[in-house]
Scaffold this motif. Structure first.
Motif, mmCIF file in Angstrom:
data_model
loop_
_atom_site.group_PDB
_atom_site.id
_atom_site.type_symbol
_atom_site.label_atom_id
_atom_site.label_comp_id
_atom_site.label_asym_id
_atom_site.label_seq_id
_atom_site.Cartn_x
_atom_site.Cartn_y
_atom_site.Cartn_z
ATOM 1 N N ASP A 1 -10.839 28.955 6.340
ATOM 2 C CA ASP A 1 -10.123 29.293 4.950
ATOM 3 C C ASP A 1 -9.565 28.339 3.760
ATOM 4 O O ASP A 1 -9.931 27.823 2.350
ATOM 5 N N ILE A 2 -8.896 27.208 4.934
ATOM 6 C CA ILE A 2 -8.511 25.894 3.656
ATOM 7 C C ILE A 2 -9.495 25.400 3.616
ATOM 8 O O ILE A 2 -8.972 24.327 2.185
ATOM 9 N N TYR A 3 -10.708 25.241 4.051
ATOM 10 C CA TYR A 3 -11.597 24.032 3.594
ATOM 11 C C TYR A 3 -12.030 24.603 2.517
ATOM 12 O O TYR A 3 -12.702 24.200 0.800
ATOM 13 N N ASN A 4 -12.659 25.994 2.696
ATOM 14 C CA ASN A 4 -12.800 27.019 0.917
ATOM 15 C C ASN A 4 -11.943 26.954 0.410
ATOM 16 O O ASN A 4 -12.571 26.402 -0.859
ATOM 17 N N HIS A 5 -10.492 27.178 0.642
ATOM 18 C CA HIS A 5 -9.835 26.919 -0.459
ATOM 19 C C HIS A 5 -9.776 26.036 -1.409
ATOM 20 O O HIS A 5 -9.867 25.172 -2.528
ATOM 21 N N VAL A 6 -9.792 24.596 -0.773
ATOM 22 C CA VAL A 6 -9.751 23.086 -1.521
ATOM 23 C C VAL A 6 -10.943 23.370 -1.898
ATOM 24 O O VAL A 6 -10.737 22.949 -3.580
ATOM 25 N N TYR B 1 -8.137 22.032 -12.189
ATOM 26 C CA TYR B 1 -6.572 21.617 -12.485
ATOM 27 C C TYR B 1 -6.548 21.060 -10.916
ATOM 28 O O TYR B 1 -5.981 20.103 -10.987
ATOM 29 N N GLU B 2 -6.392 22.250 -10.257
ATOM 30 C CA GLU B 2 -6.008 21.693 -8.537
ATOM 31 C C GLU B 2 -6.595 20.919 -8.180
ATOM 32 O O GLU B 2 -6.146 19.853 -7.494
ATOM 33 N N LYS B 3 -7.909 20.687 -8.454
ATOM 34 C CA LYS B 3 -8.690 19.373 -7.353
ATOM 35 C C LYS B 3 -8.369 18.321 -8.119
ATOM 36 O O LYS B 3 -7.959 16.963 -7.022
ATOM 37 N N ILE B 4 -7.769 18.965 -9.425
ATOM 38 C CA ILE B 4 -7.548 16.912 -10.032
ATOM 39 C C ILE B 4 -6.223 16.563 -9.577
ATOM 40 O O ILE B 4 -5.990 15.519 -9.137
ATOM 41 N N ALA B 5 -5.405 17.807 -9.265
ATOM 42 C CA ALA B 5 -4.115 18.193 -7.896
ATOM 43 C C ALA B 5 -4.207 17.213 -6.663
ATOM 44 O O ALA B 5 -4.093 16.295 -6.430
ATOM 45 N N LEU C 1 -12.492 16.075 0.017
ATOM 46 C CA LEU C 1 -11.763 16.013 -0.853
ATOM 47 C C LEU C 1 -13.837 16.543 -1.778
ATOM 48 O O LEU C 1 -13.774 17.045 -3.028
ATOM 49 N N GLY C 2 -14.485 15.621 -0.858
ATOM 50 C CA GLY C 2 -16.527 15.507 -1.344
ATOM 51 C C GLY C 2 -16.107 14.588 -2.369
ATOM 52 O O GLY C 2 -15.410 13.732 -2.389
ATOM 53 N N ARG C 3 -17.836 14.515 -2.119
ATOM 54 C CA ARG C 3 -18.140 13.455 -3.198
ATOM 55 C C ARG C 3 -17.771 13.574 -4.551
ATOM 56 O O ARG C 3 -16.711 12.211 -4.504
ATOM 57 N N LYS C 4 -16.647 14.236 -5.234
ATOM 58 C CA LYS C 4 -16.780 13.830 -6.492
ATOM 59 C C LYS C 4 -15.467 13.809 -6.600
ATOM 60 O O LYS C 4 -14.995 13.169 -7.649
ATOM 61 N N TYR C 5 -14.240 14.652 -6.412
ATOM 62 C CA TYR C 5 -13.455 14.565 -6.531
ATOM 63 C C TYR C 5 -12.453 13.186 -5.288
ATOM 64 O O TYR C 5 -11.565 12.636 -5.378
ATOM 65 N N GLY C 6 -13.579 13.507 -4.572
ATOM 66 C CA GLY C 6 -12.714 11.675 -3.181
ATOM 67 C C GLY C 6 -12.841 10.668 -4.421
ATOM 68 O O GLY C 6 -12.392 9.553 -4.141
ATOM 69 N N VAL C 7 -13.670 10.728 -5.021
ATOM 70 C CA VAL C 7 -14.628 9.540 -5.584
ATOM 71 C C VAL C 7 -13.484 9.146 -6.997
ATOM 72 O O VAL C 7 -12.423 7.729 -7.133
ATOM 73 N N LEU C 8 -12.485 10.493 -7.270
ATOM 74 C CA LEU C 8 -11.972 10.527 -8.587
ATOM 75 C C LEU C 8 -10.476 10.138 -8.583
ATOM 76 O O LEU C 8 -9.772 9.190 -8.550
ATOM 77 N N SER C 9 -9.785 10.422 -6.763
ATOM 78 C CA SER C 9 -8.550 10.267 -5.942
ATOM 79 C C SER C 9 -9.070 8.652 -6.251
ATOM 80 O O SER C 9 -7.966 7.512 -6.582
ATOM 81 N N SER D 1 -12.194 13.906 10.769
ATOM 82 C CA SER D 1 -12.493 15.246 10.155
ATOM 83 C C SER D 1 -13.502 16.621 11.565
ATOM 84 O O SER D 1 -13.230 17.941 11.430
ATOM 85 N N LYS D 2 -13.427 15.984 13.061
ATOM 86 C CA LYS D 2 -13.526 17.236 14.464
ATOM 87 C C LYS D 2 -12.355 17.719 14.259
ATOM 88 O O LYS D 2 -13.008 18.991 13.887
ATOM 89 N N LEU D 3 -11.163 17.871 14.229
ATOM 90 C CA LEU D 3 -10.114 18.960 14.106
ATOM 91 C C LEU D 3 -10.125 19.761 12.692
ATOM 92 O O LEU D 3 -9.585 21.196 12.631
ATOM 93 N N VAL D 4 -10.302 18.792 11.706
ATOM 94 C CA VAL D 4 -9.925 19.926 10.668
ATOM 95 C C VAL D 4 -10.857 20.429 9.201
ATOM 96 O O VAL D 4 -10.887 21.635 9.218
ATOM 97 N N MET D 5 -11.639 19.874 9.810
ATOM 98 C CA MET D 5 -12.868 20.334 9.024
ATOM 99 C C MET D 5 -13.844 21.059 9.779
ATOM 100 O O MET D 5 -14.396 21.073 11.051
ATOM 101 N N PRO D 6 -14.198 22.034 8.954
ATOM 102 C CA PRO D 6 -15.545 23.490 9.662
ATOM 103 C C PRO D 6 -16.865 22.518 9.811
ATOM 104 O O PRO D 6 -17.422 21.678 8.647
ATOM 105 N N LYS D 7 -17.401 23.133 11.123
ATOM 106 C CA LYS D 7 -18.805 22.117 10.636
ATOM 107 C C LYS D 7 -20.304 22.750 10.564
ATOM 108 O O LYS D 7 -21.326 22.762 10.406
ATOM 109 N N GLU D 8 -19.903 24.294 9.860
ATOM 110 C CA GLU D 8 -21.449 25.610 9.083
ATOM 111 C C GLU D 8 -19.773 25.371 7.493
ATOM 112 O O GLU D 8 -19.083 26.098 7.602
ATOM 113 N N GLU D 9 -21.479 25.773 6.977
ATOM 114 C CA GLU D 9 -20.904 26.508 5.265
ATOM 115 C C GLU D 9 -20.960 28.361 5.452
ATOM 116 O O GLU D 9 -21.796 28.144 6.211
#
Length: 202
Positions: free
Chosen positions: A14-19, A25-29, A69-77, A194-202
């Motif tokens: 749920d947290i992953y999907n929310h992010v 604007y939220e992603k930029i934040a 944040l993934g590729r796009k917003y990780g780079v932005l950060s 990553s193991k603890l926080v990130m989901p391993k399936e989409e």
């Protein structure tokens, strides 16, 4: 026990999907917050007398940015971290400005952006890579190739422009060797995250 684990898996999904499904604007934040985290990590620093490159926790923040944040917003950060450091003294040791960004350690800043792009791309495209072993392999490549290749290249060119000709062994002692053990620990910490926080399936 199974009920608790299912609730845990559901919560992190749920947290992953929310992010990932947040508004632009939220992603930029979120990117700005990760840039701030990187600036904080940069203040945990151990200077070394024989090199302008200090030991810091920055690379842990960089790898985490790509994972979360993934590729796009990780780079932005990381772009925000680099650019805002021109006016905010949050590079390592509370330094900032164009002279630092374009100086001997400037290649490492470029490497941060490349690292976040690489880690984010793998994490986005291959969910199973978020497991500990897969992420460890990804982060080892990202850390020691994406960050250190431009970092070492810029360090060599900067020292050469100052009239200091470095041999390969001298360059590695200034820009790589002292950081290997600590970087491996940071890779393992990021992989555990990553193991603890990130989901391993989409």
């Amino acid at each position: 026990m199974n009920t608790h684990m299912e609730a845990y898996y559901q919560k992190r999904s749920d947290i992953y999907n929310h992010v990932r499904n947040a508004s632009t604007y939220e992603k930029i934040a979120y990117s700005f917050l990760m840039a701030c985290f990187t600036g904080i990590a940069a203040q945990i620093v151990i200077p070394l007398s024989w090199t302008p490159v200090p030991i810091t926790l920055q690379s842990f923040a960089v790898m985490t940015a790509g994972i979360v944040l993934g590729r796009k917003y990780g780079v932005l950060s990381m772009i925000l971290y680099c650019l805002l450091g021109l006016v905010i003294p949050w590079y390592s040791g509370m330094t900032g400005g164009l002279s630092v960004l374009m100086g001997a350690t400037g290649g490492y800043f470029l490497g941060f952006i490349i690292c976040a792009y690489f880690v984010g791309s793998i994490s986005d495209k291959f969910p199973k890579s978020r497991k500990f072993i897969g992420m460890t392999g990804t982060l080892l490549i990202a850390n020691f190739a994406a960050i250190y290749i431009p970092g070492l290249a810029t360090l060599y060119l900067t020292m050469s422009s100052q009239g200091v000709s470095l041999s390969l062994s001298q360059l590695l002692m200034m820009g790589l060797v002292p950081f290997i053990f600590g970087d491996i620990l940071k890779v393992l910490a990021s992989s555990t995250f990553s193991k603890l926080v990130m989901p391993k399936e989409e």
